[in-house]
Design an enzyme around this catalytic site. Structure first.
Site, PDB file in Angstrom:
ATOM      1  N   HIS A 261       0.846  -1.200   0.000  1.00 60.97           N
ATOM      2  CA  HIS A 261       0.000   0.000   0.000  1.00 60.97           C
ATOM      3  C   HIS A 261       0.888   1.261   0.000  1.00 60.97           C
ATOM      4  O   HIS A 261       0.658   2.185  -0.795  1.00 60.97           O
ATOM      5  CB  HIS A 261      -0.916  -0.036   1.237  1.00 60.97           C
ATOM      6  CG  HIS A 261      -1.646   1.226   1.510  1.00 60.97           C
ATOM      7  ND1 HIS A 261      -2.955   1.428   1.145  1.00 60.97           N
ATOM      8  CD2 HIS A 261      -1.248   2.377   2.102  1.00 60.97           C
ATOM      9  CE1 HIS A 261      -3.322   2.643   1.512  1.00 60.97           C
ATOM     10  NE2 HIS A 261      -2.311   3.241   2.101  1.00 60.97           N
ATOM     11  N   GLU A 262       1.893   1.285   0.880  1.00 63.58           N
ATOM     12  CA  GLU A 262       2.785   2.463   0.942  1.00 63.58           C
ATOM     13  C   GLU A 262       3.549   2.628  -0.377  1.00 63.58           C
ATOM     14  O   GLU A 262       3.759   3.745  -0.843  1.00 63.58           O
ATOM     15  CB  GLU A 262       3.760   2.347   2.116  1.00 63.58           C
ATOM     16  CG  GLU A 262       3.099   2.225   3.495  1.00 63.58           C
ATOM     17  CD  GLU A 262       2.086   3.312   3.782  1.00 63.58           C
ATOM     18  OE1 GLU A 262       2.248   4.424   3.269  1.00 63.58           O
ATOM     19  OE2 GLU A 262       1.101   3.039   4.493  1.00 63.58           O
ATOM     20  N   HIS A 265       1.539   4.488  -2.807  1.00 65.94           N
ATOM     21  CA  HIS A 265       1.655   5.952  -2.681  1.00 65.94           C
ATOM     22  C   HIS A 265       2.922   6.431  -3.386  1.00 65.94           C
ATOM     23  O   HIS A 265       2.932   7.455  -4.064  1.00 65.94           O
ATOM     24  CB  HIS A 265       1.741   6.346  -1.206  1.00 65.94           C
ATOM     25  CG  HIS A 265       0.446   6.223  -0.458  1.00 65.94           C
ATOM     26  ND1 HIS A 265      -0.722   6.759  -0.922  1.00 65.94           N
ATOM     27  CD2 HIS A 265       0.135   5.635   0.719  1.00 65.94           C
ATOM     28  CE1 HIS A 265      -1.692   6.512  -0.055  1.00 65.94           C
ATOM     29  NE2 HIS A 265      -1.198   5.824   0.946  1.00 65.94           N
ATOM     30  N   GLU A 341      -5.973   6.898  -1.044  1.00 67.19           N
ATOM     31  CA  GLU A 341      -5.772   5.717  -0.185  1.00 67.19           C
ATOM     32  C   GLU A 341      -6.401   4.479  -0.825  1.00 67.19           C
ATOM     33  O   GLU A 341      -5.849   3.387  -0.755  1.00 67.19           O
ATOM     34  CB  GLU A 341      -6.381   5.960   1.207  1.00 67.19           C
ATOM     35  CG  GLU A 341      -5.725   7.071   1.998  1.00 67.19           C
ATOM     36  CD  GLU A 341      -4.250   6.806   2.296  1.00 67.19           C
ATOM     37  OE1 GLU A 341      -3.836   5.630   2.293  1.00 67.19           O
ATOM     38  OE2 GLU A 341      -3.514   7.781   2.495  1.00 67.19           O
TER      39      GLU A 341
HETATM   40 ZN   LIG Z   1      -1.980   5.191   2.718  1.00 68.16          ZN
END
Ligand SMILES: [Zn+2]
Length: 418
Positions: A261-262, A265, A341
């Protein structure tokens, strides 16, 4: 007969295996929030209202009581040169604000998290961190506040355009400096201690098409039992940071989902998108400061003893308008954040295709952070920078385009297929 029996038992075995497979693929439900989680949620709403009341009430009190005008007389007397008088006013304002808000920050932050068993922080560390925070704000403010005020004095009609132009390099510099110089003042950052896990994370980053990613572990366990990870920095300071509490609380495959997930980003350029969003909201905000601030001074300036926005005493007015503006635009700003997100969740699912670990990871986050997985719509609108965890768990369960031969949105970014 023998053959038929064999076939029947074979079918039985196949059916049982099928059942087992079906059972393991059962979606994971976000559990109902515990009674403590609900109380934590409700106390959060209460303190949010108190926080908003203070954010508007304190600067309003500075104006209406005449305290801003009186402080200005005092700082003018000490600092004859306007940048010095302004810096003194700013420092005094910040210090008074810090003291007035201290009880609120103690109850809403320190005491509340301790009451729910979410904090490991000592009172000394909390006070030191708060004082350090004030010191950094005052230090940077004293050094730099003359720059925007110079524009305010020189360009009475177009200063807000100058501020917008100035906020671009300021935001980039702040995002670049923050992880190198500011964050380490509060916690210890270092390389990951679990080298085997670090290797898996770097291999995942490589598959995600991220070159030379830097992963840091931060010792947050001295402050909190909550778990978190984030991407920060810009250019050479860009990095993924993992709280040590997250490594301790989550299974290895769950940590990898969070890292994916990071990395999402990181790979989707969300830090840069965040800076652009900040600049855009700041531009509209500065225009509001100009128009609303000017109108407020024409209407109440005499009563407050303030006659121009460039006077140091107008600082509480600018703070008041900025607080109101942020409250109004929060739903829009948070909606943009939730959408980013959500895309980072999509990225990690497409990267690892581990739906089950993804759902488990968010359930672990819910438990560790005492989160309400399905908050009310107004709460989501005004408070949530991330989609509610219940929705994220549902998405982890449902999003499987690769099983139906549908396109994988971020496949072009990946170095190799999972
Ligand atoms: Zn996040």
């Amino acid at each position: 007969m023998k053959i038929t029996l064999c076939r029947v038992s074979l079918l039985l075995v196949v059916w049982l295996l099928g059942c087992a497979a079906a059972a393991s693929a059962d979606p994971i439900e976000a559990p109902q929030p515990s009674e403590a989680a609900l109380r934590y949620y409700e106390s959060g709403i209460f303190w949010w209202w108190v926080g908003r009341f203070l954010a508007l009430g304190i600067p309003a009190a500075w104006l209406v009581s005449g305290a801003a005008a009186r402080l200005r007389v005092g700082t003018d007397r000490v600092g004859r040169f306007w940048p010095l008088s302004l810096a003194l006013f700013f420092a005094a304002y910040q210090c008074v604000e810090w003291v007035v808000r201290l009880p609120f920050r103690y109850f809403a932050g320190f005491a509340r998290d301790h009451a729910f068993g979410l904090s490991a922080q000592t009172l000394t560390k909390w006070l030191t961190d708060s004082a350090l925070d004030l010191g950094i704000t005052v230090g940077i403010g004293i050094a730099l506040i003359w720059i925007p005020w110079w524009a305010l004095r020189r360009l009475p009609r177009r200063w807000w355009l100058a501020w917008t132009a100035g906020v671009v390099p300021f935001a980039i510099a702040a995002v670049w400096l923050q992880p190198i110089f500011i964050a380490p003042l509060f916690n210890d950052f270092g390389p990951m201690k679990d080298k085997a896990l670090e290797q898996k994370i770097l291999a995942l980053a490589d598959r995600a098409g991220i070159e030379g990613s830097r992963v840091f572990e931060v010792a947050k366990s001295e402050d909190t039992h909550k778990v978190n990870a984030y991407v920060t920095g810009f250019g050479s300071s860009k990095r993924i940071v993992l709280w040590d509490t997250l490594i301790a609380a989550l299974e290895e495959d769950e940590v990898l989902v969070v890292m994916g997930h990071e990395m999402g980003h990181y790979a989707l350029g969300h830090v840069l998108v965040g800076i652009s969003r900040y600049v855009l909201f700041a531009a509209v905000g500065f225009a509001c400061l100009h128009w609303i601030g000017g109108a407020a001074l024409r209407r109440w300036g005499d009563a407050w003893g303030i006659h121009a926005l460039h006077e140091p005493a107008a600082l509480p007015l600018l703070v008041l308008i900025a607080s109101g503006y942020m409250l109004v635009v929060a739903p829009l700003q948070l909606a943009v954040s939730r959408s980013m997100e959500h895309e980072a969740d999509r990225f990690t699912l497409e990267l690892g295709r581990d739906n089950e670990a993804c759902a488990r990871a968010f359930v672990s986050l819910q438990r560790s952070n005492l989160s309400n997985p399905r908050p009310g719509p107004l709460y989501t609108l005004w408070r949530m920078s991330h989609p509610p965890l219940g929705e994220r768990v549902d998405f982890c369960n449902d999003y499987r385009p690769w099983e139906d031969g549908e396109p994988i949105r971020y496949a072009p970014l990946f170095r190799e297929e999972p």
